[in-house]
Every structure is written in C-alpha cells, then in structure tokens.
Design a protein around this motif. Sequence first.
Motif, PDB file in Angstrom:
ATOM      1  N   LEU A  10       0.828  -1.205   0.000  1.00 43.88           N
ATOM      2  CA  LEU A  10       0.000   0.000   0.000  1.00 43.88           C
ATOM      3  C   LEU A  10       0.867   1.261   0.000  1.00 43.88           C
ATOM      4  O   LEU A  10       0.528   2.250  -0.652  1.00 43.88           O
ATOM      5  N   ALA A  11       1.997   1.225   0.693  1.00 42.43           N
ATOM      6  CA  ALA A  11       2.910   2.375   0.679  1.00 42.43           C
ATOM      7  C   ALA A  11       3.458   2.600  -0.727  1.00 42.43           C
ATOM      8  O   ALA A  11       3.603   3.749  -1.165  1.00 42.43           O
ATOM      9  N   ASP A  12       3.755   1.503  -1.431  1.00 43.26           N
ATOM     10  CA  ASP A  12       4.273   1.625  -2.797  1.00 43.26           C
ATOM     11  C   ASP A  12       3.247   2.216  -3.755  1.00 43.26           C
ATOM     12  O   ASP A  12       3.609   2.782  -4.778  1.00 43.26           O
TER      13      ASP A  12
ATOM     14  N   PRO B  23      -2.119   6.500   1.847  1.00 45.60           N
ATOM     15  CA  PRO B  23      -1.699   7.173   3.099  1.00 45.60           C
ATOM     16  C   PRO B  23      -1.593   6.159   4.253  1.00 45.60           C
ATOM     17  O   PRO B  23      -2.541   5.939   5.005  1.00 45.60           O
ATOM     18  N   VAL B  24      -0.422   5.549   4.365  1.00 48.16           N
ATOM     19  CA  VAL B  24      -0.232   4.449   5.324  1.00 48.16           C
ATOM     20  C   VAL B  24      -0.295   4.896   6.776  1.00 48.16           C
ATOM     21  O   VAL B  24      -0.378   4.049   7.674  1.00 48.16           O
ATOM     22  N   GLU B  25      -0.292   6.187   7.038  1.00 48.84           N
ATOM     23  CA  GLU B  25      -0.459   6.646   8.419  1.00 48.84           C
ATOM     24  C   GLU B  25      -1.854   6.311   8.954  1.00 48.84           C
ATOM     25  O   GLU B  25      -2.120   6.447  10.148  1.00 48.84           O
ATOM     26  N   ASN B  26      -2.737   5.855   8.065  1.00 53.55           N
ATOM     27  CA  ASN B  26      -4.082   5.434   8.453  1.00 53.55           C
ATOM     28  C   ASN B  26      -4.169   3.930   8.696  1.00 53.55           C
ATOM     29  O   ASN B  26      -5.263   3.383   8.784  1.00 53.55           O
ATOM     30  N   LEU B  27      -3.033   3.257   8.782  1.00 54.91           N
ATOM     31  CA  LEU B  27      -2.989   1.813   8.987  1.00 54.91           C
ATOM     32  C   LEU B  27      -2.333   1.483  10.323  1.00 54.91           C
ATOM     33  O   LEU B  27      -1.570   2.273  10.870  1.00 54.91           O
TER      34      LEU B  27
END
Length: 167
Positions: free
Chosen positions: A35-37, A41-45
């Motif tokens: 998902l980061a790639d 917005p991985v700050e929501n994980l």
Amino acid sequence: MRSPVRHDRSFELDYPQLLGRYTSYDEAQATVDYLADTRFPVENLMIVGTDLRQVERVKGRRTWSTVLLNGGISGLGSGLLVGVMLYLFLKSDTAALPLMLAGLGLGLAFGMLTAALTYGLSGGRRDFESSHDVVATRYEVLCEQSCIAQARDLLAARPTGEGQAAS
C-alpha cells in the motif's frame, strides 16, 4: 469505558476497520509495504498482533556455580563504574589502575554476594534459567474508516501471491 491506563495517542485509530488477517508479521508488513508503494496514506494503517501467548524458553539448570558466575559477571560492570567514579572524584595522584582494580574487586564481591543471597533465600524454587517473551500468533491490519474502501480496492488489484490476507 476507557482504560484508566494512559497511553500514546499515536497507537490509536479513530474508527478502525479490519483490512486483513495474516498468519505472520511478514505477511501483514508486506501488505502495508504494498500500500505504501501505491502511495496510499499508510499513516491510516495499524498492524496489531492478536492471540497473544507467553513463551518461556528454559535454558538450563541453575546451580550454585552458575549463580555465582552470573552474579560475578553482573558485578564486574558495576565494579568498573565504581572504579571510574573513584578515579574521577578522588582527585588524587593515585594511579588509575589500582582504583579500577579495587572497583572491579568490590563489584565482583558484591555481585556474587547478592546473587548468592537471592538464590539461597529462594528455597530451591525456580532452579532453572529461562527467558520469556510474549508473541502474537496472528496479525491484523486495521485501516481508518475514511479510507478503507481505497485500501481494499488497491489490495484487490494486487498481484496474487504477495502476502494476501488470510480470512
């Protein structure tokens, strides 16, 4: 009811939704990495370990010799610190080596004495050395409700075999 224990707010999501369940941390991490790639917005994980187990690995039998050896070794570190403090704060013409050796000797003696007293007073309970850890047997990736649909769409388009979720 909220827990009376205070904790860091950065370990919370406002409205977490389950994105996927995994049997290993590496699979959960691969999902977040994918998902980061994709610029999600991985700050929501959040990766959460579940089904926790305490594992204790027995390393060997505790005997007087192992107790005294371990006590002496731990005392050497304290003794070195005492030796350095003696040298720094005495401000005398005394050479450093005798003060260091005195500190090491005191540390060794006190470490062994403390270990012997503790072991002797234990009455033979826990006559073994061990280490323990808490481990998770499953992992969940949680996602903030506001972007769960986007995350699911991105994962649905993911090539097969790249850490797919185990439901």
